[in-house]
Design a protein around this motif. Sequence first.
Motif, PDB file in Angstrom:
ATOM      1  N   ARG A 254       0.943 -33.997 -66.995  1.00 29.07           N
ATOM      2  CA  ARG A 254       2.002 -34.799 -66.410  1.00 29.07           C
ATOM      3  C   ARG A 254       2.840 -35.393 -67.537  1.00 29.07           C
ATOM      4  O   ARG A 254       2.444 -35.369 -68.708  1.00 29.07           O
ATOM      5  CB  ARG A 254       1.425 -35.895 -65.496  1.00 29.07           C
ATOM      6  N   LYS A 255       3.989 -35.923 -67.191  1.00 33.05           N
ATOM      7  CA  LYS A 255       4.846 -36.547 -68.181  1.00 33.05           C
ATOM      8  C   LYS A 255       4.384 -37.973 -68.425  1.00 33.05           C
ATOM      9  O   LYS A 255       3.909 -38.653 -67.517  1.00 33.05           O
ATOM     10  CB  LYS A 255       6.298 -36.555 -67.695  1.00 33.05           C
ATOM     11  N   LYS A 256       4.546 -38.411 -69.675  1.00 37.76           N
ATOM     12  CA  LYS A 256       4.178 -39.770 -70.017  1.00 37.76           C
ATOM     13  C   LYS A 256       5.060 -40.747 -69.243  1.00 37.76           C
ATOM     14  O   LYS A 256       6.273 -40.586 -69.159  1.00 37.76           O
ATOM     15  CB  LYS A 256       4.340 -39.997 -71.520  1.00 37.76           C
ATOM     16  N   SER A 258       4.887 -41.260 -66.017  1.00 38.03           N
ATOM     17  CA  SER A 258       4.916 -40.938 -64.592  1.00 38.03           C
ATOM     18  C   SER A 258       3.683 -41.488 -63.906  1.00 38.03           C
ATOM     19  O   SER A 258       2.670 -41.784 -64.541  1.00 38.03           O
ATOM     20  CB  SER A 258       4.981 -39.424 -64.401  1.00 38.03           C
ATOM     21  N   MET A 309      -0.980 -42.303 -73.464  1.00 37.70           N
ATOM     22  CA  MET A 309      -0.441 -42.180 -72.110  1.00 37.70           C
ATOM     23  C   MET A 309      -0.186 -43.537 -71.464  1.00 37.70           C
ATOM     24  O   MET A 309       0.422 -43.607 -70.391  1.00 37.70           O
ATOM     25  CB  MET A 309      -1.421 -41.381 -71.246  1.00 37.70           C
TER      26      MET A 309
END
Length: 469
Positions: A254-256, A258, A309
């Motif tokens: 996943r994107k940081k 999100s 993260m």
Amino acid sequence: MSDRIPFRVIEIAPAAVKQSKSQPGGGIHTRSFTGLYRNLRIGFAGLLFALFFGTAWLQWGGRQAVLWDLAESKFHIFGATFWPQDFILLSALLIICAFGLFAITVFAGRVWCGYSCPQSTWTWLYMWCEKVCEGDRNQRIKLAAAPWGLQKLARRSLKHTLWLAIGLLTGLTFVGYFTPIRPLAAELLSFELEGVALFWVVFFTAATYLNAGWLREAVCLHMCPYARFQSVMFDKDTLAVAYDPARGEARGARKKGSDPRSQGLGDCIDCTLCVQVCPTGIDIRDGLQMACIGCAACIDACDEVMDKMGYARGLVGYKSEHTLQGGTTHWLRPRLLGYAAALLVMIGALVMALQQRPMVSLDVIKDRGLFRENALGQIENIYLLKIINKTQQPQQYHLRLVDADGFELHGSSTFSIGAGEMSELPVSVAMLAERPASSSQVLTFEIQDSDQPDIRSSAQSRFVAPMNR
């Protein structure tokens, strides 16, 4: 009859460590990492190396401070000297260490293996040498797959040279606890070492090189008995390195920044760094496994990812089964308290035994001849007394017979023995009565320090005489 009993296969333990996609080529190439538990392990390793390599060179009172002198059958440890008669104390110490290991295992699993076991400690040192010579994980993988050339030969040669040098230093130091290390090292450097000492130095050099350099995790997986019975020591409150599936599943990238929950994901981003840093090549996310040595490398790697993260640490951490099930860990429980109580009692008993250890030892050996008649017509028996001065100063002793009316001791009754030395003293005992009350009577010999009456020892033997005189 067509009816069959239904059954299902239960896998008790995997046949081998499962290789993941982060371990190409079948070999285990660990990745570099940093973190709290790595620093703790380095600290424990540094203490172990300092004790092992440094203690052998210490001097005490003109001799090596710690030396198991096999030729003289005595063990020096700083100001104390122990003889074969004191080996019961060594047995007690080993039992205490065993109970200590059991207590640690009940409390926190295999932390001994991860932080203090010599096999793990030397393996980490050899892995560090490998990193210095061949680069980090990806570089080592590429080097292993590359064809042989000058660069590969040079890197591999340097690595094995360092491995052998560490093995030689380890072998020399280990043998140096049984043979004085200073002359041993001088003979090795001058190429004059030979015989039994040379054999054992070469043997332990090779054993260190093979165990820490080549076998590595195979020793923990297939040779160490502790890995087999450790699970018997665990309970639901034992702390062990564990992955929290309730928090981590489902895995996925996943994107940081999100929100993973909106994507149906847990906190695990499936980066496999926990596998890449593991010295035994397991995936901690598969649950508790026999191959896990509790080194917490995966905890450090995962915590670093969680920091990047912006998630809370502890996805992988030291957790109990109760904690993973949403409960709380019970720190004070009967088994742990029982081990602690047993340890305290045994340590107290050992301390008392050391304090009350007799500082002089007496053994009486009767001559093979039954008896003889001396010039005065008296019946005599001959004895050989072996006396050990266990103190660190020369001592003067007085010898006498205890409660031996009708018997007379012939020979030297006062004598001196040097510090930590053994002396043999032949004496004879004559029977004054013309007719013995019995053909065999028990005599008690006692020696006592002339200046310190509390230092004494006694031993018994038999006096044999003919009945038909």
